[in-house]
Design a protein around this motif. Structure first.
Motif, PDB file in Angstrom:
ATOM      1  N   THR A  98      21.922   4.286 -21.262  1.00 52.50           N
ATOM      2  CA  THR A  98      22.433   5.827 -20.258  1.00 52.50           C
ATOM      3  C   THR A  98      23.693   5.405 -19.416  1.00 52.50           C
ATOM      4  O   THR A  98      23.975   4.736 -18.541  1.00 52.50           O
ATOM      5  N   ALA A  99      24.487   6.373 -20.248  1.00 53.15           N
ATOM      6  CA  ALA A  99      26.075   6.533 -19.683  1.00 53.15           C
ATOM      7  C   ALA A  99      25.975   7.600 -18.652  1.00 53.15           C
ATOM      8  O   ALA A  99      24.984   7.611 -17.601  1.00 53.15           O
ATOM      9  N   SER A 100      26.753   8.537 -18.835  1.00 52.06           N
ATOM     10  CA  SER A 100      26.850  10.034 -18.195  1.00 52.06           C
ATOM     11  C   SER A 100      27.735  10.820 -18.798  1.00 52.06           C
ATOM     12  O   SER A 100      28.803  10.353 -19.690  1.00 52.06           O
ATOM     13  N   ALA A 101      27.619  12.174 -18.543  1.00 54.92           N
ATOM     14  CA  ALA A 101      28.684  12.870 -18.889  1.00 54.92           C
ATOM     15  C   ALA A 101      30.172  12.552 -18.258  1.00 54.92           C
ATOM     16  O   ALA A 101      31.116  12.835 -18.856  1.00 54.92           O
ATOM     17  N   ALA A 102      30.074  11.930 -17.344  1.00 51.97           N
ATOM     18  CA  ALA A 102      31.224  11.299 -16.495  1.00 51.97           C
ATOM     19  C   ALA A 102      31.939  10.376 -17.411  1.00 51.97           C
ATOM     20  O   ALA A 102      33.036  10.109 -17.279  1.00 51.97           O
ATOM     21  N   GLY A 103      31.091   9.659 -18.435  1.00 53.10           N
ATOM     22  CA  GLY A 103      31.696   8.862 -19.442  1.00 53.10           C
ATOM     23  C   GLY A 103      32.281   9.458 -20.512  1.00 53.10           C
ATOM     24  O   GLY A 103      33.301   9.033 -21.233  1.00 53.10           O
ATOM     25  N   LEU A 104      31.873  10.797 -20.598  1.00 54.05           N
ATOM     26  CA  LEU A 104      32.766  11.540 -21.847  1.00 54.05           C
ATOM     27  C   LEU A 104      33.759  12.317 -21.184  1.00 54.05           C
ATOM     28  O   LEU A 104      34.869  12.440 -21.701  1.00 54.05           O
ATOM     29  N   LEU A 105      33.656  12.772 -19.859  1.00 52.27           N
ATOM     30  CA  LEU A 105      34.690  13.998 -19.565  1.00 52.27           C
ATOM     31  C   LEU A 105      35.258  12.808 -18.370  1.00 52.27           C
ATOM     32  O   LEU A 105      35.978  12.262 -18.393  1.00 52.27           O
ATOM     33  N   THR A 106      34.917  13.152 -17.009  1.00 54.32           N
ATOM     34  CA  THR A 106      35.220  12.398 -15.795  1.00 54.32           C
ATOM     35  C   THR A 106      34.172  12.669 -14.645  1.00 54.32           C
ATOM     36  O   THR A 106      33.260  13.585 -14.588  1.00 54.32           O
ATOM     37  N   ASN A 107      34.401  11.727 -13.584  1.00 50.01           N
ATOM     38  CA  ASN A 107      33.708  12.065 -12.336  1.00 50.01           C
ATOM     39  C   ASN A 107      34.714  12.295 -11.194  1.00 50.01           C
ATOM     40  O   ASN A 107      35.553  11.464 -11.158  1.00 50.01           O
ATOM     41  N   ALA A 157      28.051  20.025 -21.692  1.00 54.27           N
ATOM     42  CA  ALA A 157      28.724  19.172 -21.859  1.00 54.27           C
ATOM     43  C   ALA A 157      29.311  18.767 -23.133  1.00 54.27           C
ATOM     44  O   ALA A 157      30.591  18.180 -23.127  1.00 54.27           O
ATOM     45  N   ALA A 158      28.891  19.239 -24.180  1.00 63.06           N
ATOM     46  CA  ALA A 158      29.180  19.227 -25.584  1.00 63.06           C
ATOM     47  C   ALA A 158      30.572  20.186 -25.671  1.00 63.06           C
ATOM     48  O   ALA A 158      31.704  20.182 -26.054  1.00 63.06           O
ATOM     49  N   VAL A 159      30.326  21.334 -25.210  1.00 62.66           N
ATOM     50  CA  VAL A 159      31.691  22.295 -25.073  1.00 62.66           C
ATOM     51  C   VAL A 159      32.843  21.612 -24.368  1.00 62.66           C
ATOM     52  O   VAL A 159      33.941  21.715 -24.957  1.00 62.66           O
ATOM     53  N   MET A 160      32.396  21.172 -23.050  1.00 65.26           N
ATOM     54  CA  MET A 160      33.508  20.574 -22.113  1.00 65.26           C
ATOM     55  C   MET A 160      34.161  19.459 -22.837  1.00 65.26           C
ATOM     56  O   MET A 160      35.249  19.381 -22.680  1.00 65.26           O
ATOM     57  N   GLU A 161      33.467  18.537 -23.788  1.00 61.72           N
ATOM     58  CA  GLU A 161      33.923  17.312 -24.355  1.00 61.72           C
ATOM     59  C   GLU A 161      34.951  17.883 -25.451  1.00 61.72           C
ATOM     60  O   GLU A 161      36.080  17.444 -25.740  1.00 61.72           O
ATOM     61  N   GLN A 162      34.596  19.062 -26.269  1.00 61.64           N
ATOM     62  CA  GLN A 162      35.412  19.643 -27.441  1.00 61.64           C
ATOM     63  C   GLN A 162      36.945  20.186 -26.434  1.00 61.64           C
ATOM     64  O   GLN A 162      37.928  20.035 -26.999  1.00 61.64           O
ATOM     65  N   SER A 182      40.422  18.720 -27.653  1.00 62.14           N
ATOM     66  CA  SER A 182      41.448  19.694 -28.232  1.00 62.14           C
ATOM     67  C   SER A 182      42.588  19.969 -27.491  1.00 62.14           C
ATOM     68  O   SER A 182      43.693  20.357 -28.333  1.00 62.14           O
ATOM     69  N   ASP A 183      42.796  20.014 -26.221  1.00 61.01           N
ATOM     70  CA  ASP A 183      44.085  20.014 -25.525  1.00 61.01           C
ATOM     71  C   ASP A 183      43.801  19.518 -24.215  1.00 61.01           C
ATOM     72  O   ASP A 183      43.354  19.715 -23.225  1.00 61.01           O
ATOM     73  N   ARG A 184      44.245  18.259 -24.255  1.00 62.68           N
ATOM     74  CA  ARG A 184      44.104  17.264 -22.945  1.00 62.68           C
ATOM     75  C   ARG A 184      44.880  17.714 -21.970  1.00 62.68           C
ATOM     76  O   ARG A 184      44.252  17.718 -20.763  1.00 62.68           O
ATOM     77  N   ASP A 185      46.005  18.210 -21.954  1.00 62.81           N
ATOM     78  CA  ASP A 185      46.714  18.820 -20.648  1.00 62.81           C
ATOM     79  C   ASP A 185      46.248  19.973 -20.162  1.00 62.81           C
ATOM     80  O   ASP A 185      46.001  20.165 -18.818  1.00 62.81           O
ATOM     81  N   ARG A 186      45.658  20.879 -20.960  1.00 62.12           N
ATOM     82  CA  ARG A 186      44.981  21.962 -20.335  1.00 62.12           C
ATOM     83  C   ARG A 186      43.697  21.522 -19.749  1.00 62.12           C
ATOM     84  O   ARG A 186      43.410  22.152 -18.871  1.00 62.12           O
TER      85      ARG A 186
END
Ligand SMILES: NC(=O)c1ccc[n+]([C@@H]2O[C@H](COP(=O)([O-])OP(=O)(O)OC[C@H]3O[C@@H](n4cnc5c(N)ncnc54)[C@H](O)[C@@H]3O)[C@@H](O)[C@H]2O)c1
Length: 264
Positions: free
Chosen positions: A138-147, A233-238, A242-246
């Motif tokens: 069990t990780a978290s969406a925070a582990g794909l995106l951020t907290n 979470a899948a959409v947010m990770e994509q 695709s554009d880290r600065d944005r």
């Protein structure tokens, strides 16, 4: 895709199983026909009470997942009766917000990363030897995106995702399946302190632990690695990829809007 996991006759260990998501997983695994579910938790009394609630096929144990010797002893004890088919490495902790103290980093590192390393060291070789087994981290969406709130939580959950991927690459051809559970907000004791407007602050709905258990069972049945109970979470990770600065600019705007809200 990994191998589909079926529940009847299986022996399963769930860490952090006394409460929240872990308890819901244990309850659902039993409903799916698991032969034996071990709830292992730092809070041994609550683990025993939870097991009593769940009936004769559940057992409660006190376990500190950051104590490698204790993890080894529990594996030994459980496997005296039946080999462990699925280990859910689910225990987790929160910290205060911000950059955190050294103690926050130490605790989150031990619970969110090292605890999974101990299981990989102590249990996966046994599973490889008998030709199969499954580890769910069990990780978290925070582990794909951020907290947005907590650096130690965010960074160590990224570590948990990275470790799960690394283990899946290492062991995938040895009969071992790894899954990585990455929910956004879930209604548990961990998020209770976020208050009634937490879902709005996070820009998403909280799920119930039972909804997470439903996603886990579906994913295990399909042999899927990544488990995202919140599809957004899948959409947010994509978007992040695709554009880290944005994405970072968007997160800065979100942080300003939320004024320090969390996103476990
Ligand atoms: N609730 C959420 O919004 C959310 C979102 C994403 C990920 N998660 C993750 O889900 C997992 C379960 O969290 P939850 O929301 O059910 O929280 P919870 O607080 O209800 O349950 C966590 C359990 O872990 C146990 N625990 C803590 N440290 C331990 C240790 N050292 N050894 C053994 N057990 C320990 C606690 O006693 C507790 O029973 C955690 O890894 C958490 O980070 C939660």
């Amino acid at each position: 895709m990994g191998r589909p996991f079926t529940f009847p006759d299986r022996t399963i260990v769930v860490t952090g199983g006394a409460n929240g998501i872990g308890y819901a997983l244990a309850e659902r695994f039993l409903a799916e026909g698991a032969a034996r579910v071990v709830l292992a938790d730092l809070d041994g009394e609550r683990a025993a009470a939870a097991a009593a609630e769940l009936g004769a096929r559940a057992q409660g144990y006190q376990l500190d997942v950051t104590d490698a010797e204790a993890v080894a002893a529990l594996i030994e004890e459980v496997e005296r009766d039946s080999p462990i088919d699925l280990w859910c490495s689910n225990a987790g902790v929160t910290t205060g917000g911000g950059l955190g103290s050294d103690a926050d980093w130490d605790r989150t590192w031990r619970v969110h990363v090292l605890a999974h390393v101990y299981v990989a060291r102590l249990l996966l070789p046994r599973m490889v030897e008998r030709g199969g087994g499954h580890l769910l981290i069990t990780a978290s969406a925070a582990g794909l995106l951020t907290n947005i709130d907590s650096a130690p939580y965010s960074v160590t959950k990224h570590g948990a995702v990275a470790l799960a991927e690394w283990l899946a690459i290492l062991h995938g051809d040895e009969g071992i399946d790894i899954s990585c559970l990455c929910p956004m907000g879930v209604n548990t004791a961990m998020t209770a302190k976020d208050g009634p407007d937490a879902a709005t602050r996070l820009g998403g709905d909280y799920l119930e632990p039972e909804d997470v258990a439903q996603s886990v069972v579906e994913a295990l049945n399909e042999g899927r690695f990544l488990i995202l109970p919140h599809p957004k979470a899948a959409v947010m990770e994509q978007r992040r990829a695709s554009d880290r600065d944005r994405w970072l600019a968007g997160m800065r705007r979100a942080r300003a809007r939320l004024k320090g809200g969390s996103g476990r």
